[in-house]
Design an enzyme around this catalytic site. Structure first.
Site, short mmCIF file in Angstrom:
data_model
loop_
_atom_site.label_atom_id
_atom_site.label_comp_id
_atom_site.label_asym_id
_atom_site.label_seq_id
_atom_site.Cartn_x
_atom_site.Cartn_y
_atom_site.Cartn_z
CE LYS A 226 -4.52 0.69 0.27
NZ LYS A 226 -5.60 -0.26 -0.09
N1 GLU Z 1 -7.28 -0.05 -3.34
C1 GLU Z 1 -7.99 -1.26 -3.66
C2 GLU Z 1 -8.02 -2.18 -2.45
O1 GLU Z 1 -7.88 -1.76 -1.34
C3 GLU Z 1 -7.48 -1.92 -4.92
C4 GLU Z 1 -6.05 -2.37 -4.90
C5 GLU Z 1 -5.53 -2.83 -6.25
O2 GLU Z 1 -6.29 -2.89 -7.20
O3 GLU Z 1 -4.34 -3.12 -6.30
O4 GLU Z 1 -8.26 -3.36 -2.57
#
Ligand code: GLU
Length: 423
Positions: free
Chosen positions: A113
């Site tokens: 993240k």
């Molecule tokens: N931000 C989204 C999540 O928390 C998508 C993450 C992604 O597609 O890599 O799952």
């Protein structure tokens, strides 16, 4: 020069929640201490401070992070958050959840993240682009199609992903579409990605309805959060016949027992108009919204929304977690005691990363799919994960969160054991 400092408060709880959930799974799986110690921490954490030239000519220094929790099952994957409350601890928690999310739906990814401490609404378009390109450059030492693939999250969108893709492509001297997902379709994005998280929630709610003999037609739904996840989930569920009786944003909630017109609320909200001033229903606080009687409650806003303080007030039969980490461990225990079934975030909101995976596969192959193919495959992957989790939960007499975590952690541990400890 202004230094933007993160406010640590909400993140402390997110990380505590994530670690408690992991510790519970580790206990059930009887993991040895060394493995626990490894998975409780994030593998790689990059903090950056970087200058951005603002419209008035001044230079502002921002703080950002990219954290990779685990890479045992493949390249790191996870969104990128722009929010003034972002902190390293919050990003750690979110990276950890991405590892489990990818594992429970069986994607060949680890978890990551990123975040920048900024309120994107306070920036001009040019400032937002400068900030994004400089942040992308700072984290370029650890991202890439084979290494770590960011995607949109709170406060970021397809346009920001296009800037990141372009920045990395300029550095490398050739278009590198697979470095981020959630891009606009015109620059290597996939059809169906924008709606994917909401559509995944719809599929999960449909399965849950079938399992429990509730017809979706006429069932009642409450949605907290009216961003890309909450609004799309509300819209698709309404189209599927459900009655969405309440929605909210950070300004407050709108309630109508006869069902809200989601399409017109989405049109109303396009220019960021607050739901607290929308027509079509009665106005409630977010706390009142969480305590409405309904079949399905979909928290799709922030982490830490259902806590020891308000869990007892929840009157929904099912909670389907659109946000990451909306329920604390104490709240989980209260909800279970009250007979409320929770479909955990790592399953319920996995539609986004599942379709991100499809986007990445298409980018790597330079071959793009029809939207119907994307949606069919999403349906297959997310319903299988839901059923695996439901079956494990039933067999072991545990909650779906515990079952999902056991499956996810078990898969990561298996990969770790097979790969061995280097050297
Ligand atoms: N931000 C989204 C999540 O928390 C998508 C993450 C992604 O597609 O890599 O799952």
């Amino acid at each position: 020069m202004v230094i933007t400092q993160p406010q640590a408060q909400p993140a402390v709880d997110a990380l505590r929640t994530a670690i408690t959930q992991f510790d519970n799974a580790a206990e059930r799986l009887n993991l040895e201490e060394g493995t626990r110690a490894m998975l409780r921490r994030c593998k790689r954490e990059l903090s950056v401070h970087f200058p951005v030239r603002m419209n008035d000519g001044s230079i502002r220094v921002f703080e950002g992070y990219r954290v990779q929790h685990n890479l045992a099952r493949g390249p790191a994957k996870g969104g990128l958050r722009y929010n003034s409350n972002v902190s390293l601890d919050e990003v750690r928690a979110l990276a950890m959840w991405m590892t489990w999310k990818s594992a429970v739906v069986n994607l060949p990814y680890g978890g990551a993240k990123g975040g920048v401490v900024v309120d994107p609404k306070q920036l001009s378009l040019g400032e937002l682009e400068n900030l994004t390109r400089r942040y992308a450059t700072e984290i370029s030492i650890i991202i890439g199609p084979d290494e770590d693939i960011p995607a949109p999250d709170m406060g970021t969108d397809g346009r920001i992903m296009a800037w990141i893709m372009d920045t990395i492509s300029m550095h490398r001297g050739h278009t590198t579409a697979g470095v981020v997902t959630g891009k606009p379709v015109a620059v290597g994005g996939t059809l169906g990605r924008l709606e994917a998280t909401g559509r995944g929630i719809q599929y999960v709610v449909e399965e849950l309805s079938k399992d429990n003999g509730i017809g979706l037609e006429g069932s009642t739904v409450v949605v907290q959060g009216f961003g890309n996840v909450g609004a799309v989930a509300a819209q698709l569920l309404r189209r599927a016949g459900a009655k969405v009786i309440a929605v909210s944003d950070s300004s407050g909630a709108l309630y109508n027992g006869e069902g809200l017109n989601i399409d017109s609320l989405m049109a109303y909200q396009k220019d960021r108009a607050p739901l607290s001033q929308a027509a079509g229903g009665d106005h409630l606080t977010n706390r009142e919204l969480l305590s409405l009687r309904a079949d399905f409650l979909i928290p799709a806003a922030l982490e830490g929304q259902i806590t020891a303080e308000n869990a007892d007030e929840v009157k929904a039969r099912f909670i389907v977690e659109g946000a990451n980490g909306p329920t604390t461990p104490e709240a989980d225990a209260i909800l279970a005691g009250n007979g409320v079934t929770v479909v955990p975030d790592i399953v319920a909101n996995a539609g986004g990363v599942i379709v991100s995976y499809f986007e990445w596969v298409q980018d790597l192959q330079f071959y793009f799919w029809e939207e119907s193919e994307v949606n069919e495959r999403l349906h297959r992957v997310i319903t299988r994960a839901y059923r695996d989790v439901r079956t494990t939960a039933a067999q072991q007499g545990i909650s779906m969160r515990e079952a999902a975590m056991m499956l996810a952690v078990g898969r990561v541990v298996e990969a770790t054991k097979l790969r061995g400890i280097y050297p």
